[in-house]
Design an enzyme around this catalytic site. Sequence first.
Site, PDB file in Angstrom:
ATOM      1  N   ASP A  97      59.885  54.809 -41.809  1.00 17.30           N
ATOM      2  CA  ASP A  97      60.325  53.405 -41.792  1.00 17.30           C
ATOM      3  C   ASP A  97      59.163  52.643 -42.426  1.00 17.30           C
ATOM      4  O   ASP A  97      58.364  53.245 -43.169  1.00 17.30           O
ATOM      5  CB  ASP A  97      60.632  52.939 -40.352  1.00 17.30           C
ATOM      6  CG  ASP A  97      61.385  51.612 -40.310  1.00 17.30           C
ATOM      7  OD1 ASP A  97      62.607  51.614 -40.512  1.00 17.30           O
ATOM      8  OD2 ASP A  97      60.751  50.561 -40.086  1.00 17.30           O
ATOM      9  N   LYS A 113      63.895  55.171 -31.969  1.00 19.35           N
ATOM     10  CA  LYS A 113      62.940  54.575 -32.919  1.00 19.35           C
ATOM     11  C   LYS A 113      61.547  54.695 -32.323  1.00 19.35           C
ATOM     12  O   LYS A 113      61.387  54.692 -31.101  1.00 19.35           O
ATOM     13  CB  LYS A 113      63.255  53.088 -33.138  1.00 19.35           C
ATOM     14  CG  LYS A 113      62.624  52.514 -34.389  1.00 19.35           C
ATOM     15  CD  LYS A 113      63.527  52.727 -35.573  1.00 19.35           C
ATOM     16  CE  LYS A 113      62.913  52.303 -36.878  1.00 19.35           C
ATOM     17  NZ  LYS A 113      63.940  52.336 -37.953  1.00 19.35           N
TER      18      LYS A 113
END
Length: 462
Positions: free
Chosen positions: A182, A142
Amino acid sequence: MQNNNTEISDGSVSAEGRRLIEGFMNDIIARNPGELEFHQAVREVAESVVPIVEATPAYREARILDRLVEPERVIMFRVPWVDDRGGVQINRGYRIEMNSAIGPYKGGVRFHPTVTLGVLKFLAFEQVFKNSLTTLALGGGKGGSDFDPKGKSDQEVMRFCQSFMNELYRHIGPDTDVPAGDIGVGAREIGYLFGQYKRISNRFCGVLTGKGMAYGGSLIRPEATGYGAVYFAQEMLATRDDSLEGKMATVSGSGNVAQYTVEKLLEFGAKPVTLSDSAGTVVDPEGIDAEKLAWVMELKNIRRGRISEYADRFRGATYYANQRPWNVGCDLAFPSATQNEIDAADARALVEGGCMCVSEGANMPTSPEAADVFLGAKILYGPGKAANAGGVAVSGLEMTQNYGVMRWPREEVDLRLRQIMKSIHTNCERYGRTGDFVNYVRGANVAGFVKVADAMLQQGIV
Ligand code: NDP
Ligand code: 2IT
């Protein structure tokens, strides 16, 4: 499921198991000070998998769990850029390369002022288990920045993305690390990031997913997370011989995940009645229909406006500033905004309001105390790492299409997405069922863990 001295027959943890979990967590907290969301995500997984680790000497001796909580690599970097007035701005960029046991690092990039190292470590940790559940060969990662795209011009967003990529490009690649979107990172940002990667590296390749259709994107990727969360709810309801038809649904957020959740709910004959953003919630008792959804998509994706405007536009809808949607009575809830957006009081309000099924589009939207309320009430509760895995799954399908230099039709990608969500559900049931109740939290954690742990065992101490 194994039975040993850390677990009792209903799947809950024994006193000995609890002692081991607390010892493990004390170590995590000491080694990762202040990273509250990371502690929370690790604890939830530890509660599910410590009994498995204790019952499997090979996992214990290879210290699989201790290795899983330590990122393989953390990259932190300065992101300087120049705003429209000529002022110098500085943000912080990150990429957490958490685990590559089963495939290249894979996971989104978040641009939001609340981004910290701890938030991204929690998201990267969750991603490892989620990606394992998809059945595809995807490791976990991430990234992101504390940059806030809100109120910035397209030019400013572009300059920021270019500066971010000027450092990130040396760490990523189609078979090493493949970022995606995201919160705050959608089609616009992925385009700017891809353009800069291509310019610096002189390579046109599948280094990012969520790309535009004109340059290697996959059909259904924009829809995948929301659609997948609804497919997962459908699977959960089917275990009780029930369906989505005619159900009233609350949805939080109004971004990518929320929008396509509403779209798929409408297709299945459910009635979505709420949307929200960080400033408040809009409630439309008549239901958000296709026409209203099209207006919301234009508002959020093109005009980049606020959800409060919905109540000005549509008669009968009411906007509640600083409120979340969980006090509105519903059958189904789809938290699709951010972490810890449902606390224990919200969870109680949902259960008391008749909610029978929660399918998490967002990552870790439910606090641990709220999760206990859902599990205690034995409602259908699908945690994010299972319910929102459709997004990264279709990212995996985008990578496959890029490798093959081909594009599958919409129907084919959607069918594969459905099959993946079904198989995630089956796998959660396999590890989470006790009698006639399925604990999807435990099921998802254990199923996700076992595959990664076995791959790590086979690869030696790395
Ligand atoms: P978007 O940026 O498209 O939308 C985010 C939405 O959530 C906005 O409505 C935003 O409101 C709201 N939001 C963001 N931060 C907060 C906050 N701190 N408090 C309240 N509301 C907030 O992001 P996505 O729809 O892509 O992501 C939503 C969730 O889904 C996240 O948890 C993400 O990690 C998760 N997810 C996303 C996937 C994807 O493919 N995009 C895949 C799997 C999970 P505002 O405009 O006011 O900020
Ligand atoms: O949380 C997530 O799974 C995502 N933001 C999507 C990640 C991806 O690589 O598509």
